[in-house]
Motif scaffolding. Structure first.
Motif, PDB file in Angstrom:
ATOM      1  N   ILE A  51       0.844  -1.183   0.000  1.00 42.45           N
ATOM      2  CA  ILE A  51       0.000   0.000   0.000  1.00 42.45           C
ATOM      3  C   ILE A  51       0.886   1.241   0.000  1.00 42.45           C
ATOM      4  O   ILE A  51       1.863   1.307   0.735  1.00 42.45           O
ATOM      5  CB  ILE A  51      -0.963  -0.016   1.212  1.00 42.45           C
ATOM      6  N   ASN A  52       0.548   2.206  -0.839  1.00 36.83           N
ATOM      7  CA  ASN A  52       1.330   3.435  -0.835  1.00 36.83           C
ATOM      8  C   ASN A  52       0.834   4.355   0.277  1.00 36.83           C
ATOM      9  O   ASN A  52      -0.114   4.039   0.995  1.00 36.83           O
ATOM     10  CB  ASN A  52       1.313   4.100  -2.213  1.00 36.83           C
ATOM     11  N   TRP A  53       1.464   5.535   0.401  1.00 33.25           N
ATOM     12  CA  TRP A  53       1.197   6.354   1.577  1.00 33.25           C
ATOM     13  C   TRP A  53      -0.244   6.839   1.642  1.00 33.25           C
ATOM     14  O   TRP A  53      -0.812   7.003   2.710  1.00 33.25           O
ATOM     15  CB  TRP A  53       2.167   7.538   1.614  1.00 33.25           C
ATOM     16  N   SER A  54      -0.856   7.079   0.479  1.00 33.52           N
ATOM     17  CA  SER A  54      -2.226   7.597   0.468  1.00 33.52           C
ATOM     18  C   SER A  54      -3.273   6.500   0.446  1.00 33.52           C
ATOM     19  O   SER A  54      -4.460   6.769   0.615  1.00 33.52           O
ATOM     20  CB  SER A  54      -2.426   8.489  -0.756  1.00 33.52           C
ATOM     21  N   GLY A  55      -2.837   5.261   0.194  1.00 33.10           N
ATOM     22  CA  GLY A  55      -3.796   4.171   0.075  1.00 33.10           C
ATOM     23  C   GLY A  55      -4.418   4.056  -1.301  1.00 33.10           C
ATOM     24  O   GLY A  55      -5.310   3.228  -1.505  1.00 33.10           O
ATOM     25  N   SER A  56      -3.942   4.857  -2.236  1.00 37.96           N
ATOM     26  CA  SER A  56      -4.538   4.854  -3.571  1.00 37.96           C
ATOM     27  C   SER A  56      -4.020   3.706  -4.441  1.00 37.96           C
ATOM     28  O   SER A  56      -4.630   3.400  -5.467  1.00 37.96           O
ATOM     29  CB  SER A  56      -4.257   6.180  -4.268  1.00 37.96           C
ATOM     30  N   SER A  57      -2.922   3.111  -4.047  1.00 37.39           N
ATOM     31  CA  SER A  57      -2.370   1.981  -4.785  1.00 37.39           C
ATOM     32  C   SER A  57      -2.199   0.801  -3.839  1.00 37.39           C
ATOM     33  O   SER A  57      -1.476   0.891  -2.853  1.00 37.39           O
ATOM     34  CB  SER A  57      -1.029   2.349  -5.414  1.00 37.39           C
ATOM     35  N   THR A  58      -2.875  -0.305  -4.140  1.00 37.77           N
ATOM     36  CA  THR A  58      -2.839  -1.490  -3.279  1.00 37.77           C
ATOM     37  C   THR A  58      -2.761  -2.753  -4.139  1.00 37.77           C
ATOM     38  O   THR A  58      -3.760  -3.452  -4.322  1.00 37.77           O
ATOM     39  CB  THR A  58      -4.074  -1.557  -2.364  1.00 37.77           C
ATOM     40  N   PRO A  59      -1.572  -3.071  -4.643  1.00 36.06           N
ATOM     41  CA  PRO A  59      -1.448  -4.323  -5.393  1.00 36.06           C
ATOM     42  C   PRO A  59      -1.497  -5.542  -4.480  1.00 36.06           C
ATOM     43  O   PRO A  59      -1.094  -5.472  -3.315  1.00 36.06           O
ATOM     44  CB  PRO A  59      -0.074  -4.193  -6.058  1.00 36.06           C
ATOM     45  N   TYR A  60      -1.986  -6.644  -5.020  1.00 35.81           N
ATOM     46  CA  TYR A  60      -2.061  -7.912  -4.300  1.00 35.81           C
ATOM     47  C   TYR A  60      -1.509  -9.021  -5.189  1.00 35.81           C
ATOM     48  O   TYR A  60      -1.587  -8.947  -6.418  1.00 35.81           O
ATOM     49  CB  TYR A  60      -3.507  -8.262  -3.954  1.00 35.81           C
ATOM     50  N   SER A  61      -1.009 -10.059  -4.560  1.00 36.78           N
ATOM     51  CA  SER A  61      -0.648 -11.244  -5.327  1.00 36.78           C
ATOM     52  C   SER A  61      -1.936 -11.940  -5.762  1.00 36.78           C
ATOM     53  O   SER A  61      -2.982 -11.820  -5.103  1.00 36.78           O
ATOM     54  CB  SER A  61       0.209 -12.185  -4.504  1.00 36.78           C
TER      55      SER A  61
END
Length: 125
Positions: A51-61
């Motif tokens: 998760i990036n600092w803003s929560g705007s990017s959340t990749p998952y396996s």
């Protein structure tokens, strides 16, 4: 400098849930990317979620997509991993990591500079 301490691991049955927490110290937490990785017995460490600092990017396996959710509370310097629908193959030591990777590199271990000691998750069948 960032120090990371994981908690919340344990033993659950198949289909159960756990929430892992990672408490971070250090003033750079709010700007850092936070990731969860895991290492199963006899296997290499692998990416779970980030998760990036803003929560705007959340990749998952692909193996956890739709079952796990990563989130962060910057006011509490804490990142979470909500794990639902646990399977025996989720059994592993889970590690929290912090760093400043590019968005495309968030699933890669090389993007993280700081690591926690890990917390054991065991899912029984």
């Amino acid at each position: 400098q960032v120090q990371l301490v994981e908690s919340g691991g344990g033993l659950v049955h198949t289909g159960g849930s756990l929430r892992l927490s990672c408490a971070a110290s250090g003033r750079t937490f709010t700007r850092s990317v936070m990731g969860w990785f895991r290492r199963a017995p006899g296997k290499e460490r692998e990416f779970v979620a980030a998760i990036n600092w803003s929560g705007s990017s959340t990749p998952y396996s692909d193996s956890v997509k739709g079952r796990f959710t990563i989130s962060r509370d910057n006011a509490k310097n804490t990142v979470y991993l909500q794990m639902n629908g646990l399977k025996p193959e989720d059994t592993a030591v889970y590690y929290c990591a912090a760093g400043f990777p590019l968005i495309a590199d968030m699933p890669l271990m090389r993007g993280y500079d700081y690591w926690g000691q890990g917390t054991q998750v065991t899912v029984s069948s």
